[in-house]
Design a protein around this motif. Structure first.
Motif, PDB file in Angstrom:
ATOM      1  N   UNK A   1       0.663  59.552  57.312  1.00 56.11           N
ATOM      2  CA  UNK A   1       1.942  59.907  57.155  1.00 56.11           C
ATOM      3  C   UNK A   1       2.707  60.221  58.321  1.00 56.11           C
ATOM      4  N   UNK A   2       3.980  59.944  58.550  1.00 56.60           N
ATOM      5  CA  UNK A   2       4.608  59.913  59.661  1.00 56.60           C
ATOM      6  C   UNK A   2       6.285  59.809  59.331  1.00 56.60           C
ATOM      7  N   UNK A   3       7.209  60.746  59.874  1.00 62.52           N
ATOM      8  CA  UNK A   3       8.394  60.237  59.682  1.00 62.52           C
ATOM      9  C   UNK A   3       8.951  59.046  60.344  1.00 62.52           C
ATOM     10  N   UNK A   4       9.641  58.307  59.760  1.00 63.27           N
ATOM     11  CA  UNK A   4      10.282  56.944  60.069  1.00 63.27           C
ATOM     12  C   UNK A   4      11.312  57.156  61.279  1.00 63.27           C
ATOM     13  N   UNK A   5      11.991  58.424  61.172  1.00 66.59           N
ATOM     14  CA  UNK A   5      12.904  58.519  62.084  1.00 66.59           C
ATOM     15  C   UNK A   5      13.237  60.125  62.385  1.00 66.59           C
ATOM     16  N   UNK A   6      13.520  60.737  63.338  1.00 59.82           N
ATOM     17  CA  UNK A   6      13.937  62.097  63.314  1.00 59.82           C
ATOM     18  C   UNK A   6      14.581  62.483  62.533  1.00 59.82           C
ATOM     19  N   UNK A   7      14.121  63.854  61.579  1.00 63.54           N
ATOM     20  CA  UNK A   7      14.843  64.447  60.528  1.00 63.54           C
ATOM     21  C   UNK A   7      14.462  63.976  59.124  1.00 63.54           C
ATOM     22  N   UNK A   8      13.769  62.616  59.113  1.00 64.82           N
ATOM     23  CA  UNK A   8      13.303  61.929  57.844  1.00 64.82           C
ATOM     24  C   UNK A   8      12.080  62.587  57.239  1.00 64.82           C
ATOM     25  N   UNK A   9      12.092  62.583  56.231  1.00 65.35           N
ATOM     26  CA  UNK A   9      10.668  63.048  55.399  1.00 65.35           C
ATOM     27  C   UNK A   9       9.593  62.150  55.825  1.00 65.35           C
ATOM     28  N   UNK A  10       8.375  62.737  55.835  1.00 57.88           N
ATOM     29  CA  UNK A  10       7.368  61.771  56.036  1.00 57.88           C
ATOM     30  C   UNK A  10       7.056  60.838  54.988  1.00 57.88           C
TER      31      UNK A  10
END
Length: 108
Positions: free
Chosen positions: A64-73
């Protein structure tokens, strides 16, 4: 690094045999839709799927990783993009669990 149109075409092509998938530009990257549902994002030439219980069970080991800064994982899918059958099945089980899109209010 921005997503290239050829990568979006590759991802949607991998799913085209089993699902009616479309990609739309969102904030400089792309959202992936099927049946009116937003199920994933393509950001920086990487595929991210909305997390679902069914998707987690299908994947087993999840990254799991956030697709962009501030996004949910979200689930990062990178090692099996070449396997269209596997990818289509993953997206299918995930779509089944995602809610139907909300109806837009009628103006007038």
């Amino acid at each position: 690094m921005a997503t290239t149109p050829s990568f979006v075409d590759f991802v949607t092509g991998q799913l085209a045999g089993a699902l009616d998938v479309s990609a739309k530009k969102l904030f400089g990257e792309y959202g992936l839709y099927a049946g009116g549902k937003l199920f994933g994002l393509v950001c920086d030439n990487q595929l991210f799927l909305k997390p679902t219980k069914a998707g987690r069970a299908f994947l087993g080991e999840v990254v799991e990783q956030a697709p962009y800064d501030g996004a949910k994982p979200a689930f990062l899918i990178d090692d099996k993009l070449e396997d269209s059958r596997w990818l289509s099945e993953l997206v299918g089980v995930s779509l089944a669990e995602l809610p139907a899109p909300k109806a837009k209010p009628v103006k007038g």
